[in-house]
Design a protein around this motif. Structure first.
Motif, PDB file in Angstrom:
ATOM      1  N   ARG A   2       0.846  -1.211   0.000  1.00  0.00           N
ATOM      2  CA  ARG A   2       0.000   0.000   0.000  1.00  0.00           C
ATOM      3  C   ARG A   2       0.873   1.250   0.000  1.00  0.00           C
ATOM      4  O   ARG A   2       0.590   2.220  -0.678  1.00  0.00           O
ATOM      5  N   GLY A   3       1.953   1.245   0.771  1.00  0.00           N
ATOM      6  CA  GLY A   3       2.863   2.385   0.816  1.00  0.00           C
ATOM      7  C   GLY A   3       3.512   2.628  -0.535  1.00  0.00           C
ATOM      8  O   GLY A   3       3.724   3.773  -0.936  1.00  0.00           O
ATOM      9  N   ASP A   4       3.835   1.568  -1.260  1.00  0.00           N
ATOM     10  CA  ASP A   4       4.440   1.706  -2.579  1.00  0.00           C
ATOM     11  C   ASP A   4       3.474   2.371  -3.551  1.00  0.00           C
ATOM     12  O   ASP A   4       3.877   3.239  -4.329  1.00  0.00           O
ATOM     13  N   LEU A   5       2.211   1.994  -3.502  1.00  0.00           N
ATOM     14  CA  LEU A   5       1.214   2.570  -4.396  1.00  0.00           C
ATOM     15  C   LEU A   5       1.034   4.057  -4.121  1.00  0.00           C
ATOM     16  O   LEU A   5       0.972   4.862  -5.041  1.00  0.00           O
ATOM     17  N   SER A   6       0.957   4.441  -2.849  1.00  0.00           N
ATOM     18  CA  SER A   6       0.783   5.861  -2.533  1.00  0.00           C
ATOM     19  C   SER A   6       2.004   6.670  -2.946  1.00  0.00           C
ATOM     20  O   SER A   6       1.877   7.812  -3.386  1.00  0.00           O
ATOM     21  N   MET A   7       3.212   6.093  -2.840  1.00  0.00           N
ATOM     22  CA  MET A   7       4.422   6.794  -3.291  1.00  0.00           C
ATOM     23  C   MET A   7       4.393   6.998  -4.800  1.00  0.00           C
ATOM     24  O   MET A   7       4.761   8.062  -5.305  1.00  0.00           O
ATOM     25  N   VAL A   8       3.938   5.993  -5.541  1.00  0.00           N
ATOM     26  CA  VAL A   8       3.837   6.107  -7.001  1.00  0.00           C
ATOM     27  C   VAL A   8       2.816   7.171  -7.376  1.00  0.00           C
ATOM     28  O   VAL A   8       3.065   8.016  -8.230  1.00  0.00           O
ATOM     29  N   LEU A   9       1.655   7.152  -6.712  1.00  0.00           N
ATOM     30  CA  LEU A   9       0.626   8.149  -7.010  1.00  0.00           C
ATOM     31  C   LEU A   9       1.108   9.565  -6.672  1.00  0.00           C
ATOM     32  O   LEU A   9       0.833  10.511  -7.408  1.00  0.00           O
ATOM     33  N   ASP A  10       1.824   9.715  -5.564  1.00  0.00           N
ATOM     34  CA  ASP A  10       2.377  11.031  -5.206  1.00  0.00           C
ATOM     35  C   ASP A  10       3.380  11.512  -6.242  1.00  0.00           C
ATOM     36  O   ASP A  10       3.425  12.697  -6.569  1.00  0.00           O
ATOM     37  N   SER A  11       4.187  10.604  -6.786  1.00  0.00           N
ATOM     38  CA  SER A  11       5.180  11.017  -7.786  1.00  0.00           C
ATOM     39  C   SER A  11       4.524  11.375  -9.112  1.00  0.00           C
ATOM     40  O   SER A  11       5.059  12.161  -9.890  1.00  0.00           O
ATOM     41  N   LEU A  12       3.325  10.835  -9.384  1.00  0.00           N
ATOM     42  CA  LEU A  12       2.608  11.143 -10.622  1.00  0.00           C
ATOM     43  C   LEU A  12       1.789  12.430 -10.525  1.00  0.00           C
ATOM     44  O   LEU A  12       1.410  12.991 -11.548  1.00  0.00           O
ATOM     45  N   ARG A  13       1.541  12.893  -9.319  1.00  0.00           N
ATOM     46  CA  ARG A  13       0.738  14.101  -9.129  1.00  0.00           C
ATOM     47  C   ARG A  13       1.496  15.301  -9.691  1.00  0.00           C
ATOM     48  O   ARG A  13       2.624  15.576  -9.306  1.00  0.00           O
ATOM     49  N   VAL A  14       0.864  16.003 -10.624  1.00  0.00           N
ATOM     50  CA  VAL A  14       1.499  17.152 -11.262  1.00  0.00           C
ATOM     51  C   VAL A  14       1.458  18.369 -10.340  1.00  0.00           C
ATOM     52  O   VAL A  14       2.431  19.080 -10.171  1.00  0.00           O
ATOM     53  N   ILE A  15       0.311  18.609  -9.738  1.00  0.00           N
ATOM     54  CA  ILE A  15       0.155  19.748  -8.851  1.00  0.00           C
ATOM     55  C   ILE A  15       0.067  19.221  -7.420  1.00  0.00           C
ATOM     56  O   ILE A  15      -0.823  18.452  -7.089  1.00  0.00           O
ATOM     57  N   LYS A  16       0.986  19.646  -6.598  1.00  0.00           N
ATOM     58  CA  LYS A  16       0.997  19.209  -5.216  1.00  0.00           C
ATOM     59  C   LYS A  16      -0.039  19.988  -4.419  1.00  0.00           C
ATOM     60  O   LYS A  16      -0.271  21.167  -4.664  1.00  0.00           O
ATOM     61  N   GLN A  17      -0.661  19.329  -3.466  1.00  0.00           N
ATOM     62  CA  GLN A  17      -1.638  19.975  -2.608  1.00  0.00           C
ATOM     63  C   GLN A  17      -0.908  20.814  -1.577  1.00  0.00           C
ATOM     64  O   GLN A  17       0.027  20.355  -0.929  1.00  0.00           O
ATOM     65  N   VAL A  18      -1.333  22.065  -1.443  1.00  0.00           N
ATOM     66  CA  VAL A  18      -0.699  22.985  -0.508  1.00  0.00           C
ATOM     67  C   VAL A  18      -1.779  23.695   0.294  1.00  0.00           C
ATOM     68  O   VAL A  18      -2.772  24.149  -0.271  1.00  0.00           O
ATOM     69  N   ARG A  19      -1.588  23.803   1.595  1.00  0.00           N
ATOM     70  CA  ARG A  19      -2.508  24.588   2.425  1.00  0.00           C
ATOM     71  C   ARG A  19      -2.053  26.036   2.365  1.00  0.00           C
ATOM     72  O   ARG A  19      -0.961  26.364   2.795  1.00  0.00           O
ATOM     73  N   MET A  20      -2.912  26.885   1.842  1.00  0.00           N
ATOM     74  CA  MET A  20      -2.556  28.291   1.669  1.00  0.00           C
ATOM     75  C   MET A  20      -2.446  29.028   3.003  1.00  0.00           C
ATOM     76  O   MET A  20      -1.725  29.994   3.120  1.00  0.00           O
ATOM     77  N   ASP A  21      -3.171  28.573   4.015  1.00  0.00           N
ATOM     78  CA  ASP A  21      -3.152  29.298   5.280  1.00  0.00           C
ATOM     79  C   ASP A  21      -2.152  28.737   6.283  1.00  0.00           C
ATOM     80  O   ASP A  21      -2.076  29.197   7.406  1.00  0.00           O
ATOM     81  N   ALA A  22      -1.364  27.761   5.872  1.00  0.00           N
ATOM     82  CA  ALA A  22      -0.370  27.193   6.778  1.00  0.00           C
ATOM     83  C   ALA A  22       0.684  28.245   7.097  1.00  0.00           C
ATOM     84  O   ALA A  22       1.238  28.887   6.215  1.00  0.00           O
ATOM     85  N   GLY A  23       0.939  28.444   8.360  1.00  0.00           N
ATOM     86  CA  GLY A  23       1.947  29.402   8.780  1.00  0.00           C
ATOM     87  C   GLY A  23       1.473  30.845   8.807  1.00  0.00           C
ATOM     88  O   GLY A  23       2.253  31.743   9.095  1.00  0.00           O
ATOM     89  N   VAL A  24       0.201  31.089   8.499  1.00  0.00           N
ATOM     90  CA  VAL A  24      -0.325  32.451   8.539  1.00  0.00           C
ATOM     91  C   VAL A  24      -0.699  32.762   9.984  1.00  0.00           C
ATOM     92  O   VAL A  24      -1.499  32.047  10.575  1.00  0.00           O
ATOM     93  N   PRO A  25      -0.131  33.826  10.553  1.00  0.00           N
ATOM     94  CA  PRO A  25      -0.450  34.129  11.951  1.00  0.00           C
ATOM     95  C   PRO A  25      -1.885  34.619  12.107  1.00  0.00           C
ATOM     96  O   PRO A  25      -2.490  35.105  11.145  1.00  0.00           O
ATOM     97  N   PRO A  26      -2.454  34.514  13.312  1.00  0.00           N
ATOM     98  CA  PRO A  26      -3.812  35.005  13.529  1.00  0.00           C
ATOM     99  C   PRO A  26      -3.858  36.532  13.429  1.00  0.00           C
ATOM    100  O   PRO A  26      -2.828  37.198  13.462  1.00  0.00           O
ATOM    101  N   LEU A  27      -5.073  37.061  13.321  1.00  0.00           N
ATOM    102  CA  LEU A  27      -5.240  38.508  13.240  1.00  0.00           C
ATOM    103  C   LEU A  27      -4.721  39.177  14.505  1.00  0.00           C
ATOM    104  O   LEU A  27      -4.926  38.694  15.604  1.00  0.00           O
ATOM    105  N   GLY A  28      -4.055  40.296  14.316  1.00  0.00           N
ATOM    106  CA  GLY A  28      -3.591  41.085  15.437  1.00  0.00           C
ATOM    107  C   GLY A  28      -4.581  42.183  15.763  1.00  0.00           C
ATOM    108  O   GLY A  28      -5.569  42.381  15.045  1.00  0.00           O
ATOM    109  N   PRO A  29      -4.331  42.945  16.818  1.00  0.00           N
ATOM    110  CA  PRO A  29      -5.275  44.001  17.217  1.00  0.00           C
ATOM    111  C   PRO A  29      -5.385  45.133  16.191  1.00  0.00           C
ATOM    112  O   PRO A  29      -6.395  45.828  16.149  1.00  0.00           O
TER     113      PRO A  29
END
Length: 82
Positions: A2-29
């Protein structure tokens, strides 16, 4: 195997999934907070004005001259909406 299949599928993915809000700090005052103006519900037979439930969409309205919302703003609205 199963791990081999997911690695193959990840290598075939053209556009990687990215969280746009990762690392964005919360609103300040000093950050301008957008506010939800309208809750929007899809047509449903279960809908009642006295107990509408969770909205399907939240609508924020701004002036054309205002700057577009930042990722901080969008993240705060999303957290507020639940």
């Amino acid at each position: 195997q199963r791990g081999d299949l997911s690695m193959v599928l990840d290598s075939l993915r053209v556009i990687k999934q990215v969280r746009m809000d990762a690392g964005v700090p919360p609103l300040g005052p000093n950050d301008k907070m957008l506010q939800v103006v309208y809750d929007v519900y899809k047509p449903s037979q279960k809908f009642k004005k006295t107990a509408p439930g969770k909205p399907d969409f939240c609508l924020c309205v701004g002036r054309f001259q205002d700057d577009p919302p930042t990722l901080k703003n969008l993240r705060a609205i999303r957290a507020e909406a639940g």
